[in-house]
Design a protein around this motif. Structure first.
Motif, PDB file in Angstrom:
ATOM      1  N   MET A  68       0.860  -1.201   0.000  1.00 49.08           N
ATOM      2  CA  MET A  68       0.000   0.000   0.000  1.00 49.08           C
ATOM      3  C   MET A  68       0.887   1.239   0.000  1.00 49.08           C
ATOM      4  N   THR A  69       0.630   2.159  -0.922  1.00 47.45           N
ATOM      5  CA  THR A  69       1.435   3.368  -1.028  1.00 47.45           C
ATOM      6  C   THR A  69       0.563   4.590  -0.840  1.00 47.45           C
ATOM      7  N   MET A  70       1.054   5.524  -0.010  1.00 45.31           N
ATOM      8  CA  MET A  70       0.366   6.799   0.182  1.00 45.31           C
ATOM      9  C   MET A  70       1.306   7.894  -0.289  1.00 45.31           C
ATOM     10  N   ASN A  71       0.770   8.913  -0.953  1.00 42.73           N
ATOM     11  CA  ASN A  71       1.564  10.038  -1.409  1.00 42.73           C
ATOM     12  C   ASN A  71       1.029  11.300  -0.765  1.00 42.73           C
ATOM     13  N   ALA A  72       1.730  11.767   0.253  1.00 47.72           N
ATOM     14  CA  ALA A  72       1.242  12.917   1.007  1.00 47.72           C
ATOM     15  C   ALA A  72       1.253  14.185   0.186  1.00 47.72           C
ATOM     16  N   ALA A  73       2.048  14.214  -0.854  1.00 49.77           N
ATOM     17  CA  ALA A  73       2.119  15.436  -1.651  1.00 49.77           C
ATOM     18  C   ALA A  73       0.951  15.574  -2.604  1.00 49.77           C
ATOM     19  N   GLU A  74       0.154  14.532  -2.767  1.00 54.84           N
ATOM     20  CA  GLU A  74      -0.978  14.615  -3.682  1.00 54.84           C
ATOM     21  C   GLU A  74      -2.252  15.038  -2.979  1.00 54.84           C
ATOM     22  N   GLY A  75      -2.131  15.403  -1.712  1.00 53.25           N
ATOM     23  CA  GLY A  75      -3.294  15.873  -0.987  1.00 53.25           C
ATOM     24  C   GLY A  75      -3.966  14.784  -0.191  1.00 53.25           C
ATOM     25  N   ASP A  76      -3.570  13.514  -0.374  1.00 50.04           N
ATOM     26  CA  ASP A  76      -4.173  12.419   0.370  1.00 50.04           C
ATOM     27  C   ASP A  76      -3.442  12.269   1.691  1.00 50.04           C
ATOM     28  N   ILE A  77      -3.672  13.199   2.614  1.00 47.16           N
ATOM     29  CA  ILE A  77      -2.915  13.219   3.853  1.00 47.16           C
ATOM     30  C   ILE A  77      -3.828  13.040   5.052  1.00 47.16           C
ATOM     31  N   PRO A 131      -0.498   4.479  10.998  1.00 51.30           N
ATOM     32  CA  PRO A 131      -0.136   3.070  10.780  1.00 51.30           C
ATOM     33  C   PRO A 131       0.925   2.558  11.739  1.00 51.30           C
ATOM     34  N   LEU A 132       1.835   3.427  12.169  1.00 49.89           N
ATOM     35  CA  LEU A 132       2.847   2.987  13.132  1.00 49.89           C
ATOM     36  C   LEU A 132       2.205   2.673  14.483  1.00 49.89           C
ATOM     37  N   LEU A 133       1.214   3.467  14.878  1.00 51.34           N
ATOM     38  CA  LEU A 133       0.505   3.180  16.132  1.00 51.34           C
ATOM     39  C   LEU A 133      -0.244   1.854  16.049  1.00 51.34           C
ATOM     40  N   GLU A 134      -0.636   1.466  14.834  1.00 49.34           N
ATOM     41  CA  GLU A 134      -1.332   0.187  14.649  1.00 49.34           C
ATOM     42  C   GLU A 134      -0.367  -0.986  14.551  1.00 49.34           C
ATOM     43  N   GLY A 135       0.935  -0.708  14.541  1.00 47.90           N
ATOM     44  CA  GLY A 135       1.916  -1.781  14.537  1.00 47.90           C
ATOM     45  C   GLY A 135       2.430  -2.186  13.173  1.00 47.90           C
ATOM     46  N   HIS A 136       2.063  -1.470  12.104  1.00 46.30           N
ATOM     47  CA  HIS A 136       2.524  -1.829  10.763  1.00 46.30           C
ATOM     48  C   HIS A 136       4.007  -1.492  10.578  1.00 46.30           C
ATOM     49  N   PRO A 146      14.494  -9.519  17.465  1.00 51.03           N
ATOM     50  CA  PRO A 146      13.391 -10.494  17.406  1.00 51.03           C
ATOM     51  C   PRO A 146      12.697 -10.490  16.044  1.00 51.03           C
ATOM     52  N   ASP A 147      12.204 -11.629  15.626  1.00 49.27           N
ATOM     53  CA  ASP A 147      11.513 -11.741  14.343  1.00 49.27           C
ATOM     54  C   ASP A 147      10.218 -10.936  14.316  1.00 49.27           C
ATOM     55  N   GLU A 148       9.572 -10.809  15.470  1.00 52.26           N
ATOM     56  CA  GLU A 148       8.264 -10.152  15.525  1.00 52.26           C
ATOM     57  C   GLU A 148       8.352  -8.653  15.792  1.00 52.26           C
ATOM     58  N   ARG A 149       9.464  -8.077  15.476  1.00 51.95           N
ATOM     59  CA  ARG A 149       9.623  -6.637  15.703  1.00 51.95           C
ATOM     60  C   ARG A 149       8.867  -5.843  14.645  1.00 51.95           C
ATOM     61  N   GLN A 150       8.637  -4.557  14.937  1.00 53.27           N
ATOM     62  CA  GLN A 150       8.149  -3.603  13.942  1.00 53.27           C
ATOM     63  C   GLN A 150       9.370  -2.931  13.322  1.00 53.27           C
ATOM     64  N   THR A 151       9.427  -2.855  11.992  1.00 48.24           N
ATOM     65  CA  THR A 151      10.583  -2.263  11.315  1.00 48.24           C
ATOM     66  C   THR A 151      10.135  -1.041  10.527  1.00 48.24           C
ATOM     67  N   VAL A 152      10.829   0.068  10.738  1.00 45.25           N
ATOM     68  CA  VAL A 152      10.503   1.342  10.100  1.00 45.25           C
ATOM     69  C   VAL A 152      11.747   1.816   9.357  1.00 45.25           C
ATOM     70  N   LEU A 153      11.597   2.170   8.100  1.00 50.57           N
ATOM     71  CA  LEU A 153      12.736   2.620   7.301  1.00 50.57           C
ATOM     72  C   LEU A 153      12.392   3.941   6.629  1.00 50.57           C
ATOM     73  N   ARG A 170       7.791  -6.425   6.684  1.00 50.86           N
ATOM     74  CA  ARG A 170       6.651  -7.296   6.387  1.00 50.86           C
ATOM     75  C   ARG A 170       5.471  -6.458   5.899  1.00 50.86           C
ATOM     76  N   ASP A 171       5.136  -6.610   4.609  1.00 47.94           N
ATOM     77  CA  ASP A 171       3.997  -5.914   4.017  1.00 47.94           C
ATOM     78  C   ASP A 171       3.933  -4.460   4.477  1.00 47.94           C
ATOM     79  N   PRO A 172       4.995  -3.687   4.229  1.00 43.96           N
ATOM     80  CA  PRO A 172       5.046  -2.332   4.794  1.00 43.96           C
ATOM     81  C   PRO A 172       4.092  -1.352   4.135  1.00 43.96           C
ATOM     82  N   ILE A 173       3.612  -0.410   4.920  1.00 46.89           N
ATOM     83  CA  ILE A 173       2.930   0.761   4.376  1.00 46.89           C
ATOM     84  C   ILE A 173       3.999   1.650   3.739  1.00 46.89           C
TER      85      ILE A 173
END
Length: 562
Positions: free
Chosen positions: A1-10, A47-52, A185-192, A210-213
């Motif tokens: 899933m991709t979001m583009n904040a510059a297109e107004g979808d914020i 999405p980060l608060l939801e654990g993605h 740990p394997d079950e960590r949340q990863t943010v890049l 894993r299936d990142p936003i």
């Protein structure tokens, strides 16, 4: 899933409270003067608060530190001994900045944060880790060093953040990052977060997220919305010298009326006080002021009793000052559309205007992004010198005297001149009058030079997927050549040496001179005054898994050059 904040979808969140942040965080943000989330924060925090897992493409200055720091702090329960979050960054400077941000945001939560990087006493870091810590902000080399020592336990880790991932890979940290992630740990949340997404970043994402936003900030095409009547320019300035640089530029430009945009209420208040101390008539405008107070400020600006408005974007919405001549971005705006909206306040109705941006070295990429989107070049100039300022003030004195000669009734002063010419030459009388006029208009208020900041070097040309090695040359003036006991046979490349040195010492990539790599050793030029620091720092770390001998290069007789 991709979001583009510059297109107004914020999203619909317009305040930090809308994001559902806990009261302690909202209180800290309010105290810091943050009025509304930036596009990357509005997109990333939910999405980060939801654990993605999350992949964010955003440059420095877009507010990405808060975008990952606030969700980490939201879920923080500071009771354990081992860290629950690890943030990896490319340089010691960024490690300190991110750590300070966590401290500011999490002050009401009792968050325990420690930066670990080379060039700092490792004993202090060991003590901090032993006492217990919630969040570790580290350079990859030093993080791996602590993991190897058994002093950094990642078993309780819930979140890993890779900040400025493209920079870390360019600096040769790819293997270190892989080794660090293997200890989490394997079950960590990863943010890049990364300013660019080259294939190497895509590979890192596929292996570890894993299936990142996916979120992209600043990718709209808005070039047609800018105006050719606005003269745009930027100045590269270190953070510590920005207030002085702004004052210098305002002295040179002498605007009839200007708006200076800041990011936070706190910055607005501090800068207003500084500029008033320089003799400007500056007024603050931000969301922490009541409507009556805001109306008074705008009344003074429109009446001409104030010539500078220091404001946040939120407070300045809807303002239209007819005689506005200059807009100043005290920092590079967090989104290109913000830049366009700001500079559009001048150059209206056929009038010319000036837009000035102060950029820290790490924000240079953001300027390039704005240029690509607006399709207009923003020249980067040097902050005027003391000599430039003196010349400008002398020119203003000359212009004021010329205007007086053309328009004023000077007859009442003739008797003074005639009486003085009985004793002095007429030219000497005129010179004395000019001197008094010049001193009364400000004279020599600013005598300290503002250090020049060089543009960040362009990325080195890559050949066949590898960074081209630098051409060998004699040591440059002011440089010392260091001997590293690892070379081509150990798989050492120039970026490995640059990454190790910049990650573990106070140097930056542009500080490092020529690099020569032989089969069994390497030679690296560093500034003479930093040689000892680099040697000490490198003796405590590894390069490609090896702990090399590092010393000053010896001459043919085995002597260390003086």
């Amino acid at each position: 899933m991709t979001m583009n904040a510059a297109e107004g979808d914020i999203g619909t969140a317009t305040t930090f409270a809308d994001l559902g942040l806990r009261p302690e965080l909202l209180h800290a943000l309010s105290g810091l003067g943050y009025e509304e989330p930036t596009p990357i924060q509005r997109e990333a925090i939910p999405p980060l608060l939801e654990g993605h897992d999350l992949l964010g493409q955003a440059a420095t200055g877009t507010g990405k530190t808060a975008a990952f720091a606030l969700p980490v702090l939201q879920r923080l329960e500071p009771d354990g001994q081992h860290p629950v979050a690890l943030v990896l960054v490319p340089t010691r400077e960024l490690a300190v900045q991110v750590s300070e941000a966590f401290h500011r945001y999490g002050r009401d939560l009792g968050a325990r944060v420690i930066p670990i990087y080379g060039g700092a006493p490792i004993g202090r870091q060991l003590q901090g880790l032993k006492r217990g810590v919630d969040i570790v902000v580290a350079t990859p080399g030093r993080a791996l060093d602590h993991i190897g020592r058994g002093t950094l336990d990642l078993t309780a880790l819930r979140t890993v953040v890779l900040d400025e991932a493209d920079e870390m890979l360019d600096m040769g940290f790819a293997e270190d990052i892989e080794a660090i992630l293997a200890n989490t740990p394997d079950e960590r949340q990863t943010v890049l977060f990364s300013a660019t997404i080259p294939p190497r970043i895509d590979g890192l994402v596929r292996r570890h997220l894993r299936d990142p936003i996916r979120i992209e900030v600043g990718h709209e095409t808005v070039g047609e919305r800018t105006t050719p009547l606005v003269q745009q320019s930027a100045y590269l300035v270190a953070r510590a010298h920005k207030p002085a640089a702004l004052g210098r530029l305002l002295d040179i430009e002498a605007p009839a009326a200007a708006i200076v945009f800041c990011r936070t209420r706190e910055e607005v208040d501090q800068l207003t006080e500084t500029l008033n101390g320089r003799g400007y008539r500056a007024e603050a405008l931000h969301g922490g002021m009541g409507q009556e107070q805001r109306d008074r400020v705008m009344g003074r600006l429109r009446a001409g009793t104030a010539d500078l408005l220091i404001a946040t974007d939120v407070a300045a919405r809807g303002l239209d000052v007819e005689h506005l001549t200059h807009v100043v971005n005290y920092s590079v705006p967090s989104a290109p559309e913000t830049y366009i909206h700001r500079i559009g306040r001048v150059g209206r109705a056929g009038r010319e205007g000036v837009a000035i941006t102060l950029a820290e070295p790490r924000e240079h990429r953001m300027l390039k992004a704005i240029e690509r989107i607006t399709k207009q070049r923003i020249p980067v100039g040097k902050v005027p010198t003391v000599a430039d300022l003196r010349a400008r003030r002398m020119e203003l004195t000359r212009a004021a005297l010329r205007e007086s000669l053309l328009e004023d009734d000077l007859e009442p002063y003739r008797v003074v001149v005639e009486s003085l010419t009985d004793e002095f030459d007429l030219m000497e009388v005129a010179l004395a009058a000019v001197k008094l006029a010049h001193e009364s208009s400000g004279g020599e208020l600013d005598e300290e030079e503002i250090p020049e900041v060089a543009l960040p070097p362009e990325r080195e040309r890559r050949t066949g997927g590898r960074r081209a090695e630098r051409v060998s040359r004699p040591p440059a003036g002011g440089m010392t050549r260091l001997f590293f006991g690892v070379g081509r046979r150990a798989g050492i490349r120039p970026q490995d040496l640059v990454g190790a040195i910049t990650g573990e010492s106070g140097l930056r990539g542009r500080d490092i001179g020529a690099i020569e790599i032989a089969d069994r050793f390497s030679l690296v030029e560093v500034p003479h005054e930093a040689a000892d620091e680099v040697i000490v720092a490198m003796r405590r770390t590894t390069i490609k898994g090896r702990r090399p001998t590092v010393r000053r290069e010896r001459d043919a007789r085995g002597r260390v050059p003086r």
